[in-house]
Motif scaffolding. Structure first.
Motif, short mmCIF file in Angstrom:
data_model
loop_
_atom_site.label_atom_id
_atom_site.label_comp_id
_atom_site.label_asym_id
_atom_site.label_seq_id
_atom_site.Cartn_x
_atom_site.Cartn_y
_atom_site.Cartn_z
N SER A 40 0.92 -1.39 -0.11
CA SER A 40 0.01 -0.01 -0.02
C SER A 40 0.79 1.25 0.10
N ALA A 42 0.66 3.76 2.01
CA ALA A 42 1.24 4.29 3.37
C ALA A 42 2.25 3.33 3.78
N THR A 56 -0.19 8.93 6.26
CA THR A 56 -1.30 8.52 5.49
C THR A 56 -1.90 9.74 4.61
N GLY A 57 -1.87 10.83 5.00
CA GLY A 57 -1.93 12.23 4.30
C GLY A 57 -1.23 11.97 2.94
N CYS A 58 0.04 11.76 2.83
CA CYS A 58 0.56 11.86 1.54
C CYS A 58 0.19 10.54 0.65
N ALA A 59 -0.26 9.49 1.47
CA ALA A 59 -0.72 8.55 0.66
C ALA A 59 -2.16 8.64 -0.30
N ASN A 60 -2.83 9.59 0.48
CA ASN A 60 -4.03 10.16 0.20
C ASN A 60 -3.86 11.01 -1.16
N GLY A 61 -2.99 12.04 -1.16
CA GLY A 61 -2.61 12.58 -2.23
C GLY A 61 -2.10 12.03 -3.49
N ARG A 63 -2.68 8.77 -3.97
CA ARG A 63 -3.96 8.03 -4.73
C ARG A 63 -4.89 8.92 -5.55
N THR A 64 -4.84 10.07 -5.30
CA THR A 64 -5.54 11.01 -6.17
C THR A 64 -4.79 11.33 -7.29
N TYR A 109 3.27 14.09 -8.33
CA TYR A 109 2.53 14.85 -7.19
C TYR A 109 3.24 15.96 -6.90
N TYR A 116 4.73 17.04 3.64
CA TYR A 116 4.71 16.40 2.37
C TYR A 116 5.64 16.39 1.18
#
Length: 131
Positions: A40, A42, A56-61, A63-64, A109, A116
Motif C-alpha cells: 500500500s 502508506a 497517511t495524508g501523503c498516501a491520500n494525495g 492516490r488522487t 505529485y 508532504y
C-alpha cells in the motif's frame, strides 16, 4: 567481581542496544518486503522513513494522482485478522502499488505542505524515482 551498579549499567546498555537492533531489523524487513512485492502507499511511505501521520495524508494525495494518471493498483485478496488472533473466513480486495508505480506517482505529485514535500522526496528516493 564487578560492582552491582556497573552490572546494572551494562545490563541497561545491552537492553537499549537490543531494542535498537530490533527496530532496525523491523525497518529493514519492511523495506525489503516493499522491494519484493506490491504494498500500500502508506506502507511504502513508512518504509521510506516518513512519520505515520504524515504517511497517511501523503498516501491520500498519491492516490488522487493515481486516479488522475489512470494508474491502477494491483488487486490483492487480504484476509482480516480476528480479535483472538486467528483469521476471518472472508477475504476482501485491497489495492497495492509496485515501486515503479510509486515512483511514477511521486514524479507527478506536487504537494504544497512542507511536510508532504519532504515526505515525497523520501518516498521518491526509496522508490528509485529521484526528485
Amino acid at each position: 567481581m564487578t560492582h552491582p551498579s556497573i552490572r546494572r549499567d551494562r545490563r541497561a546498555n545491552r537492553r537499549v542496544l537490543r531494542a535498537e537492533l530490533r527496530r532496525r531489523a523491523a525497518a529493514h524487513r519492511l523495506a525489503s518486503s516493499c522491494h519484493r512485492r506490491p504494498r500500500s502507499l502508506a506502507t511504502v511511505a513508512i518504509a521510506a522513513g516518513v512519520e505515520k501521520t504524515t504517511a497517511t495524508g501523503c498516501a491520500n494525495g498519491l492516490r488522487t494522482v493515481a486516479k488522475r494518471l489512470g494508474v491502477a493498483p494491483a488487486a490483492t485478496a487480504r484476509t482480516r485478522r480476528t480479535v483472538a488472533g486467528g483469521r476471518a473466513h472472508r477475504t476482501h480486495t485491497v489495492g497495492r502499488y509496485t515501486l515503479g508505480q510509486v515512483a511514477r506517482l511521486t514524479a507527478a505529485y506536487r504537494p504544497r505542505k512542507a511536510e508532504y514535500v519532504a515526505a515525497v522526496a523520501l518516498i521518491a528516493a526509496f522508490a528509485g524515482g529521484a526528485r
